[in-house]
Design a protein around this motif. Sequence first.
Motif: not given
Length: 234
Positions: A68-69, A75, A97, A100, A102, A169, A197, A201, A206
């Motif tokens: 995961r990011k 953010d 989201v 980016d 994500y 999205s 998702s 992702n 990105p």
Amino acid sequence: MNSTTINYKNHRFPRQIISHAVWLYFRFPLSLRLVEEILLERGIVVSYETIRRWGRKFGVAYAKQLRRKKPSRKDIWHLDEVVISIGGRKHWLWRAVDQDGYVLDEIVQTRRDTKAAKRLLVRLLKKQGLSPKRIITDKLRSYGAAKRDVMPGVEHRSHKGLNNRAKNSHVPLRKREWMMQGFRSAGGLQRFISVFSAVRNLFVPPLQKHSALAIQIHRIRAMAQWNAVTAAIA
């Protein structure tokens, strides 16, 4: 990433075929029958019902292990909700989201009110571990009320035109909904999007990666991570 928890024991087909079938189903707008046909063209005879079972069992296991990011206080969370009809009844898919594109989290609910918005924010804070720089939503007042209760110190911008990132999205899922001729239950939708998702992702670059080379490198790295997680290459 530790692929040892993925147990393929007692399955007739090798893990390479199982992981490839799951990848096809969740990565591309394909029905189960189309995945069955693609595999058949390659000499692999497997029913769409078997592919469905693979998706339910292994898709969830894969998604849990995908990297995961890492969250950041810089953010920006874009929040939005979309209506999905299940069995003739309205449900709302609430999605968040980041800047980016994500997908941070999604939750299926029967409400479109402050209680539902609050539940999304609480889940996000628990999952991310820290608050964002700001959140951006449309004009739905439920977001503002929930934000004041859950994260009062976070900046909130409410404007329909600013929230295109969240609204866009929804498009990939809408395509899948059409291909699958709708979802049969709220639980089935929640299970599907948790894998859908996570795979998206991983494989979708990105938004700041525009060059063809950057996109190709991203996809190569994504495929390598997928193979590591699924143990497709021993």
